[in-house]
Scaffold this active site. Structure first.
Site, mmCIF file in Angstrom:
data_model
loop_
_atom_site.group_PDB
_atom_site.id
_atom_site.type_symbol
_atom_site.label_atom_id
_atom_site.label_comp_id
_atom_site.label_asym_id
_atom_site.label_seq_id
_atom_site.Cartn_x
_atom_site.Cartn_y
_atom_site.Cartn_z
ATOM 1 C CB CYS A 55 -0.835 -0.129 1.212
ATOM 2 S SG CYS A 55 -1.294 -1.302 2.030
ATOM 3 C CG ASP A 87 -6.077 -2.052 9.003
ATOM 4 O OD1 ASP A 87 -5.049 -1.501 9.794
ATOM 5 O OD2 ASP A 87 -7.072 -1.632 8.678
ATOM 6 C CB CYS A 128 -2.275 1.442 4.402
ATOM 7 S SG CYS A 128 -3.024 -0.153 5.245
ATOM 8 C CG ASP A 129 -7.341 -0.216 5.812
ATOM 9 O OD1 ASP A 129 -7.126 -0.136 4.138
ATOM 10 O OD2 ASP A 129 -8.174 -1.130 6.043
ATOM 11 C CE LYS A 130 -8.550 1.687 10.496
ATOM 12 N NZ LYS A 130 -8.191 0.768 9.358
ATOM 13 C CB CYS A 200 -6.813 -4.051 -0.048
ATOM 14 S SG CYS A 200 -5.780 -4.896 1.055
ATOM 15 C CD GLU A 450 -10.194 -3.007 9.812
ATOM 16 O OE1 GLU A 450 -9.591 -3.788 9.218
ATOM 17 O OE2 GLU A 450 -10.512 -1.863 9.747
ATOM 18 C CB SER A 476 -11.743 -5.785 7.165
ATOM 19 O OG SER A 476 -11.131 -5.365 6.054
#
Length: 573
Positions: A55, A87, A128-130, A200, A450, A476
């Site tokens: 990511c 994650d 990436c996510d956060k 992702c 998650e 997630s």
């Protein structure tokens, strides 16, 4: 031509202008800067780049290219980095307790670096996510002219002539535990599921928040869905650098862009694309930074009336690359606006309104990913808010791709995710049950983990549609099935989820938006008297500090008073 700026009212005057700043300037000369460069505005270019996961691996490269755009626009770029917790690697073990906490650390670290060095503007790169909401929270907190750039998604892998993502690997673990996937197949899949750089590929949290960034006006139009390996990402980075200087010249700031109407537009796009339930944490947290009241219930009301129109994984067929090829986030917003679901008036980083940007988009009738709002996949959103006796402070579920919207069954209760996952592996989850995983909330976890490892394993065993799962933790964006997260108040705050016992009947109705614990209040009152908090092993360090400060999930799990408590904004120093 680049703008010429008067630094007398910009933050960077405190480190670069006047005889008293000669010591400060000596540091800049030490780095090879010229007098002209020192007297230009300083633009922070922050990257969440690292070697932790694909990511993030191209972010530093993109951020370095952005420098050229800043220079062309008349600024001096100052690059720095922040952390990420990825994650997909943190999932399924104690490392996931660090994930949501990292959102706050990212926002805080960007704030501190900008404040400490007096930067005048900001361009942020995240993958990436956060790291996406963390960067945008910092932009809104600082309120300097700013642009967010997503590093791009990964291309899909290919396995047995079909597109696959990392979620297929998580689900294959469940198939393996059920005896339905040979170890040789699992090994072959893990080697091809993630073929290169990028976040992702489905409509999981990273891509959901990338869509939010465009919908809310903080990213350039149709810049975020291009996959990470595409050459076009370099042009996006340069354009962001140039455009942030335009914003600085106009003094157009993030809080001018992110009005309440803009947050409502962003929530619409989340629901329309079947996005991650994590958006119901991140949108309230972002709104909190600018003093706007916008909580889980506000988000849920918008979700309730928004058609689901983008056929994206995990509930649908396609990945981010396909959505980009179909026309991207703005193609989604075009049909939403035509259907009366968006407010065209909020400003964007282009210097034009959202409606003016969308006016340049031509509907693509030949693509198959994005449906017209007149013929949606389902009439109401891909994400639904719930409330009831089990969750007085609300809960949330992603219903995109689900055929079953109601569930009633006896509780199987687990005190943490590890216990639940062990039961899944041992085939101890009973068909028709409601799996309860508690003590995983923001305070009780701490960190609000998650549960993808558990939910994906259930799905891989063929149990995904045969049980429901509820938690005061999170799911997630890749989770599918009847999985309800953010149940509040959490167990650590003695919410009703703390009082559930084995065999209690629980009824969930996603169509009606209800989640009920079918136990008499008198019985619950007796249980409440006997209840004792469950301890954890995080009694020092960052996770302890987070648990002391974090607020409830329905308000975004934030850790400070937010914009309403401000007596000044950094940008005005």
């Amino acid at each position: 031509m680049p703008h010429t700026f008067d630094k007398s009212r910009l933050p960077s005057r405190h480190v670069s202008v006047g005889p008293e700043r000669a010591p400060h300037r000596s540091y800049y000369y030490a780095m090879g800067m010229t007098e002209e460069e020192i007297y230009r505005p300083f633009v922070g270019v922050v990257s969440a780049g690292n070697d932790s996961a694909p990511c993030n691996t191209l972010l530093d490269f993109q951020a370095d290219i952005c420098r050229d755009g800043v220079i062309a626009g008349g600024g001096t770029p100052r690059r720095f980095n922040t952390i990420t917790v990825t994650d997909g690697i943190a999932m399924g073990h104690q490392g996931m307790k660090s994930s949501l906490v990292s959102r706050e650390v990212i926002a805080d670290s960007v704030e501190l670096s900008v404040r400490g060095h007096c930067y005048d503007a900001l361009v942020a790169f995240a993958g990436c996510d956060k790291s996406l909401p963390g960067m945008m929270m910092a932009m809104l907190r600082l309120n300097v002219p700013a642009i967010f750039v997503y590093g791009g998604s990964i291309l899909p892998g290919r396995f047995h002539d079909r597109d696959v993502t990392v979620v297929d690997v998580f689900e294959a673990v469940g198939q393996y535990s059920a005896g339905n996937c040979p170890l040789k197949e699992l090994t072959a899949l893990e080697k091809v599921a993630c073929p290169g750089h990028g976040a992702c590929g489905g409509q999981y949290t990273a891509n959901t928040m990338a869509c939010v960034a465009e919908a809310i006006g903080l990213s350039l139009p149709n810049s975020n869905m291009a996959p990470a390996p595409y050459k076009s990402r370099e042009a996006v980075a340069i354009a962001a650098g140039k455009q942030v200087m335009e914003l600085l010249a106009r003094n157009l700031r993030p809080r001018d862009i992110c009005t309440r109407a803009a947050f409502e537009n962003a929530a619409r796009v989340v629901a329309a694309t079947g996005g991650s339930t994590n958006a119901a944490l991140h949108l309230p947290a972002m709104a909190h930074e600018c003093g706007i009241d916008f909580d889980l219930f506000d988000v849920a009301e918008i979700f309730k009336s928004t058609p689901y129109i983008a056929d994206l994984k995990p509930g649908g067929k396609y990945v981010a690359k396909d959505m980009y090829d179909a026309g991207g986030v703005y193609m989604v917003m075009k049909t939403l606006l035509d259907g009366g679901f968006l407010d065209p008036s909020p400003m964007t980083v282009t210097g034009r309104t959202l409606g003016e940007n969308i006016a340049e988009i031509v509907w693509n009738p030949d693509q198959k990913v994005i449906f017209d709002v007149k013929a949606p996949i389902t009439a109401t959103g891909g994400v639904v808010g719930l409330r009831g006796s089990l969750a007085p402070d609300g809960a949330i579920v992603k219903v995109a791709g689900m055929a079953r919207l109601a569930f009633r069954g006896p509780a199987q209760v687990f005190e943490c995710e590890e216990d639940a996952f062990a039961a899944v592996e041992a085939r101890g989850i009973k068909e028709g049950s409601v799996v309860v995983i508690r003590n995983e909330g923001p305070k009780g976890g701490p960190g609000m983990r998650e549960m993808l490892s558990t939910t994906a394993a259930l799905y891989g065993q063929g149990m995904g549609e045969k049980v429901a799962l509820i938690t005061d933790g999170r799911f997630s964006g890749a989770t599918r099935g009847f999985c309800i997260g953010h149940v509040g108040p959490e167990a650590a705050e003695r919410g009703p989820i703390a009082l559930v016992e084995e065999g209690d009947m629980i009824a969930i109705d996603a169509a009606a938006g209800t989640i009920e614990l079918e136990v008499d209040e008198a019985v619950l009152a007796e249980r409440r008297k006997r209840w004792k908090p469950r301890g954890h092993d995080y009694n020092a360090g960052a996770l302890w500090r987070y648990a002391q400060n974090v607020g409830p999930a329905w308000q975004g799990a934030v850790t400070h008073p937010g914009g309403k408590a401000e007596t000044h904004v950094y940008a005005d120093i």
